[in-house]
Design an enzyme around this catalytic site. Structure first.
Site, PDB file in Angstrom:
ATOM      1  N   ASP A 198       4.143  18.802  89.205  1.00  0.00           N
ATOM      2  CA  ASP A 198       4.666  19.762  88.247  1.00  0.00           C
ATOM      3  C   ASP A 198       5.988  19.292  87.633  1.00  0.00           C
ATOM      4  O   ASP A 198       6.833  18.709  88.324  1.00  0.00           O
ATOM      5  CB  ASP A 198       4.905  21.090  88.994  1.00  0.00           C
ATOM      6  CG  ASP A 198       5.381  22.187  88.071  1.00  0.00           C
ATOM      7  OD1 ASP A 198       4.590  22.609  87.213  1.00  0.00           O
ATOM      8  OD2 ASP A 198       6.554  22.605  88.187  1.00  0.00           O
ATOM      9  N   GLU A 234       2.706  15.764  85.311  1.00  0.00           N
ATOM     10  CA  GLU A 234       2.663  16.716  84.198  1.00  0.00           C
ATOM     11  C   GLU A 234       3.812  16.421  83.253  1.00  0.00           C
ATOM     12  O   GLU A 234       4.978  16.687  83.560  1.00  0.00           O
ATOM     13  CB  GLU A 234       2.779  18.169  84.703  1.00  0.00           C
ATOM     14  CG  GLU A 234       2.551  19.174  83.577  1.00  0.00           C
ATOM     15  CD  GLU A 234       3.610  20.252  83.440  1.00  0.00           C
ATOM     16  OE1 GLU A 234       3.450  21.125  82.571  1.00  0.00           O
ATOM     17  OE2 GLU A 234       4.622  20.234  84.174  1.00  0.00           O
TER      18      GLU A 234
HETATM   19  C1  AAO Z   1       9.890  32.170  85.288  1.00  0.00           C
HETATM   20  C2  AAO Z   1      10.280  33.098  84.151  1.00  0.00           C
HETATM   21  C3  AAO Z   1      11.556  32.618  83.479  1.00  0.00           C
HETATM   22  C4  AAO Z   1      12.664  32.487  84.519  1.00  0.00           C
HETATM   23  C5  AAO Z   1      12.206  31.594  85.641  1.00  0.00           C
HETATM   24  C6  AAO Z   1      13.224  31.503  86.765  1.00  0.00           C
HETATM   25  O1  AAO Z   1       9.225  33.155  83.203  1.00  0.00           O
HETATM   26  O2  AAO Z   1      11.927  33.554  82.474  1.00  0.00           O
HETATM   27  O3  AAO Z   1      13.813  31.928  83.914  1.00  0.00           O
HETATM   28  O4  AAO Z   1      10.980  32.091  86.183  1.00  0.00           O
HETATM   29  O5  AAO Z   1      13.389  32.744  87.395  1.00  0.00           O
HETATM   30  C7  AAO Z   1       5.968  28.632  85.203  1.00  0.00           C
HETATM   31  C8  AAO Z   1       6.120  29.605  84.045  1.00  0.00           C
HETATM   32  C9  AAO Z   1       7.568  29.973  83.790  1.00  0.00           C
HETATM   33  C10 AAO Z   1       8.205  30.468  85.078  1.00  0.00           C
HETATM   34  C11 AAO Z   1       8.117  29.318  86.058  1.00  0.00           C
HETATM   35  C12 AAO Z   1       8.759  29.627  87.400  1.00  0.00           C
HETATM   36  O6  AAO Z   1       5.560  29.025  82.878  1.00  0.00           O
HETATM   37  O7  AAO Z   1       7.587  31.008  82.813  1.00  0.00           O
HETATM   38  O8  AAO Z   1       9.547  30.853  84.821  1.00  0.00           O
HETATM   39  O9  AAO Z   1       6.724  29.042  86.321  1.00  0.00           O
HETATM   40  O10 AAO Z   1       8.221  30.743  87.984  1.00  0.00           O
HETATM   41  C13 AAO Z   1       8.130  22.950  79.916  1.00  0.00           C
HETATM   42  C14 AAO Z   1       8.062  21.914  81.044  1.00  0.00           C
HETATM   43  C15 AAO Z   1       6.725  21.953  81.782  1.00  0.00           C
HETATM   44  C16 AAO Z   1       6.373  23.370  82.205  1.00  0.00           C
HETATM   45  C17 AAO Z   1       6.378  24.238  80.950  1.00  0.00           C
HETATM   46  C18 AAO Z   1       6.022  25.684  81.270  1.00  0.00           C
HETATM   47  O11 AAO Z   1       8.301  20.618  80.524  1.00  0.00           O
HETATM   48  O12 AAO Z   1       6.855  21.129  82.923  1.00  0.00           O
HETATM   49  O13 AAO Z   1       7.680  24.207  80.351  1.00  0.00           O
HETATM   50  N1  AAO Z   1       5.114  23.416  82.943  1.00  0.00           N
HETATM   51  C19 AAO Z   1       5.115  23.491  84.433  1.00  0.00           C
HETATM   52  C20 AAO Z   1       4.057  24.443  84.959  1.00  0.00           C
HETATM   53  C21 AAO Z   1       4.440  25.870  84.664  1.00  0.00           C
HETATM   54  C22 AAO Z   1       5.707  26.219  85.433  1.00  0.00           C
HETATM   55  C23 AAO Z   1       6.668  25.105  85.501  1.00  0.00           C
HETATM   56  C24 AAO Z   1       6.402  23.842  85.030  1.00  0.00           C
HETATM   57  C25 AAO Z   1       7.912  25.321  86.264  1.00  0.00           C
HETATM   58  O14 AAO Z   1       2.793  24.096  84.452  1.00  0.00           O
HETATM   59  O15 AAO Z   1       3.425  26.768  84.973  1.00  0.00           O
HETATM   60  O16 AAO Z   1       6.387  27.335  84.788  1.00  0.00           O
HETATM   61  O17 AAO Z   1       7.616  24.981  87.605  1.00  0.00           O
HETATM   62  C26 AAO Z   1       7.825  22.104  74.707  1.00  0.00           C
HETATM   63  C27 AAO Z   1       8.452  21.053  75.596  1.00  0.00           C
HETATM   64  C28 AAO Z   1       7.850  21.096  76.991  1.00  0.00           C
HETATM   65  C29 AAO Z   1       7.948  22.494  77.552  1.00  0.00           C
HETATM   66  C30 AAO Z   1       7.224  23.466  76.584  1.00  0.00           C
HETATM   67  C31 AAO Z   1       7.257  24.897  77.081  1.00  0.00           C
HETATM   68  O18 AAO Z   1       6.459  21.741  74.479  1.00  0.00           O
HETATM   69  O19 AAO Z   1       8.243  19.788  75.043  1.00  0.00           O
HETATM   70  O20 AAO Z   1       8.527  20.217  77.862  1.00  0.00           O
HETATM   71  O21 AAO Z   1       7.294  22.530  78.831  1.00  0.00           O
HETATM   72  O22 AAO Z   1       7.855  23.393  75.317  1.00  0.00           O
HETATM   73  O23 AAO Z   1       8.553  25.341  77.175  1.00  0.00           O
HETATM   74  C32 AAO Z   1       4.218  21.620  70.954  1.00  0.00           C
HETATM   75  C33 AAO Z   1       5.360  20.621  71.095  1.00  0.00           C
HETATM   76  C34 AAO Z   1       5.830  20.519  72.526  1.00  0.00           C
HETATM   77  C35 AAO Z   1       6.044  21.880  73.113  1.00  0.00           C
HETATM   78  C36 AAO Z   1       4.766  22.702  73.063  1.00  0.00           C
HETATM   79  C37 AAO Z   1       5.001  24.119  73.560  1.00  0.00           C
HETATM   80  O24 AAO Z   1       2.976  21.066  70.881  1.00  0.00           O
HETATM   81  O25 AAO Z   1       4.979  19.335  70.635  1.00  0.00           O
HETATM   82  O26 AAO Z   1       7.051  19.817  72.552  1.00  0.00           O
HETATM   83  O27 AAO Z   1       4.274  22.780  71.735  1.00  0.00           O
HETATM   84  O28 AAO Z   1       3.869  24.666  74.082  1.00  0.00           O
END
Ligand code: AAO
Length: 494
Positions: A198, A234
């Site tokens: 992750d 990932e």
């Molecule tokens: C939760 C709450 C938050 C709180 C936090 C702490 O929602 O409000 O602050 O707790 O209390 C998951 C949930 C989160 C959750 C977290 C922890 O999704 O909402 O937070 O558990 O409970 C980035 C990362 C990527 C990550 C993704 C979600 O790089 O690694 O965000 N995925 C993994 C898991 C995921 C998990 C985590 C990581 C954390 O699969 O389930 O989170 O362990 C852009 C960036 C990416 C970024 C995305 C989304 O992507 O480049 O790096 O991913 O945005 O923020 C286009 C663009 C591309 C863009 C994309 C967006 O195509 O080219 O750049 O669209 O979809």
């Protein structure tokens, strides 16, 4: 570290998102092994925070906030994890565990419960269940005002600052590496075949290399001596960001998010299917042997549901999945979801946190099955859709061949062969497909494994295709049909 260690005739994995371990074990025996699935990605197994925040009661995402590396979550405890790994391996299905190594929890008030018996204090960055203390985190290495990632184009911030406010571990420290390796080696000793790592983008490739190159070999209970764990990192490559997916390909496979997005774009009608002929490396994607591909995943089925395809647009979803499983690019992962009601406010689904089907004590409810094998009680189980599992079998049959005899109508009707073993046709045009095409198969009658299945008695429950002595067959996919694809292969010969 690129090889998923599946059996030779099982070339796809499934992500059983939020399934309980005893249910996964049973699914390996009852369904996955018989249908030819090679492996399962299971949700994070580590002890994590149990979230009750107003409306948000036990969201799926709590599992991405670990409090220790003990195996204890709503999917099961250590005993049920070990039992699952053993039972799946016994029927030749591999287990890949999702591991959260980048961070621990976000900020939570003192006394917040966990899914196990560990205590934690996020304010003090104290996680005695590992144990980690404030020295093990990256705070001193992050230079943004908020301490969180503010600018994704700055690799330094992305890797040293907090992702969504979660305490960012410093994998550059020997002690942190030791704790992580002890955890991963424990999972290896139980017989897992590998890991989905992750938030890999938020860790330095050099640190990951140090950790993953020193891990134990896989357990000789199930794998030959000297077998390296499979690893998929990932990494979501952002168009305007400096971190590239390829930066991680030297140490293992990497998620290729562009693939599912491009298929979503094409099937939704924004790009003609005829262009898919060379999707993959030619489109700037990772080398096929280093990439993991999927139509959607547990994140983007929630956040990009107008872009990527999901179970909610089932006809397109099955067509795109048929394309992916038929096409020779990447190692393929099938998503298996549960249902939730979407509710959009300001363009965002405010129910996207909704956890799996659960009872009043927040225990996950096991899937139940309809007479036709599909899932009920809230589980979608795309992997049990005939059009999908029959295409997994297709991929297994054509494994080792390349693509040949591509045909298209210059627009949204396409067809191609895989060597002389399989043939796929897809119709995403507003009109019928009625063509005599080269199928590359030996003369005979073949059962279309999209509209039906070949029965044990040797008959076909769907359409069939007559192939003549020069390999040609009349292919028909009417616009009005339930499914927009057709597939035949050596083993579907009647
Ligand atoms: C939760 C709450 C938050 C709180 C936090 C702490 O929602 O409000 O602050 O707790 O209390 C998951 C949930 C989160 C959750 C977290 C922890 O999704 O909402 O937070 O558990 O409970 C980035 C990362 C990527 C990550 C993704 C979600 O790089 O690694 O965000 N995925 C993994 C898991 C995921 C998990 C985590 C990581 C954390 O699969 O389930 O989170 O362990 C852009 C960036 C990416 C970024 C995305 C989304 O992507 O480049 O790096 O991913 O945005 O923020 C286009 C663009 C591309 C863009 C994309 C967006 O195509 O080219 O750049 O669209 O979809």
């Amino acid at each position: 570290q690129w090889d998923p260690h599946v059996l030779e005739n099982r070339q796809a994995m499934v992500h059983l998102f939020e399934w309980k371990y005893p249910d996964v074990a049973k699914e390996c025996e009852d369904f996955l092994a018989p249908k030819g699935y090679g492996g399962v990605q299971v949700s994070p197994s580590s002890e994590c925070v149990a979230v009750y925040q107003g409306q948000v009661q036990r969201p799926w995402w709590e599992r991405y906030q670990p409090v220790s590396y003990k195996i204890s979550s709503r999917s099961g405890d250590e005993g049920s994890f070990r039992d699952m790994v053993a039972r799946c391996n016994d029927v030749g299905v591999r287990i890949y565990t999702d591991v959260v190594l980048n961070h621990m929890t976000g900020d939570h008030p003192a006394g917040t419960p966990t899914t196990g018996d560990s205590y934690f204090d996020s304010g003090a960055e104290s996680y005695p269940g590992v144990p980690y203390s404030a020295f093990d985190f990256n705070d001193a290495n992050c230079h943004t005002a908020s301490g969180s990632i503010e600018d994704y184009s700055d690799a330094e911030q992305v890797r040293n600052c907090k992702l969504s406010g979660m305490k960012d571990l410093n994998q550059g420290k020997d002690y942190v590496r030791e704790m992580i390796m002890e955890y991963l080696n424990r999972l290896i000793s139980y017989g897992v075949a590998g890991f989905r790592v992750d938030a890999s983008k938020h860790m330095w490739p050099g640190d990951l290399e140090a950790i993953f190159s020193q891990l134990d070999d896989l357990s000789t209970d199930y794998f030959p001596a000297g077998t390296r764990p499979f690893v998929v990192f990932e990494v979501i490559e952002g168009e305007w960001e400096s971190i590239k997916a390829i930066d991680y390909a030297g140490i293992g496979r990497v998620t290729e998010f562009k693939y599912g997005r491009e298929l979503g774009h094409s099937f939704r009608g924004f790009n003609q299917l005829k262009w898919l002929r060379n999707i993959g490396e030619d489109w700037g994607m990772l080398p096929r042997h280093e990439s993991l591909v999927f139509i959607d995943n547990h994140d983007n089925q929630r956040t990009e549901s107008n872009g990527v395809l999901t179970f909610r647009v089932d006809k397109w979803y099955k067509m795109a999945t048929a394309f992916m499983l038929g096409f020779p690019y990447g190692f393929t992962r099938v998503m298996s979801s549960y249902y939730w009601d979407q509710y959009f406010e300001g363009g965002r689904d405010i129910n996207d946190w909704t956890g799996p089907p659960q009872d009043t004590s927040f225990d996950i409810i096991s899937p139940s099955f309809n007479p036709d094998g599909s899932c009920a009680n809230g589980w979608i189980c795309e992997h049990r859709w005939r059009e999908i599992y029959n295409m997994v079998a297709f991929r297994n049959v054509v494994h080792g061949t390349d693509l040949n005899d591509w045909w298209d109508n210059g627009n949204n009707q396409i067809a191609f062969c895989r060597g002389n073993r399989g043939f796929v046709a897809i119709n995403n045009e507003g009109a019928d497909l009625k063509e005599t095409l080269q199928t590359c198969l030996a003369e005979g009658t073949y059962c279309d494994v999209i509209s039906g299945s070949k029965t044990e008695a040797g008959s076909c429950t769907g359409k069939s295709v007559q192939v003549d002595s020069s390999g040609y067959g009349y292919i028909e996919i009417l616009n009005s049909e339930y499914d927009g694809a057709l597939a035949i292969h050596m083993d579907s010969k009647l």
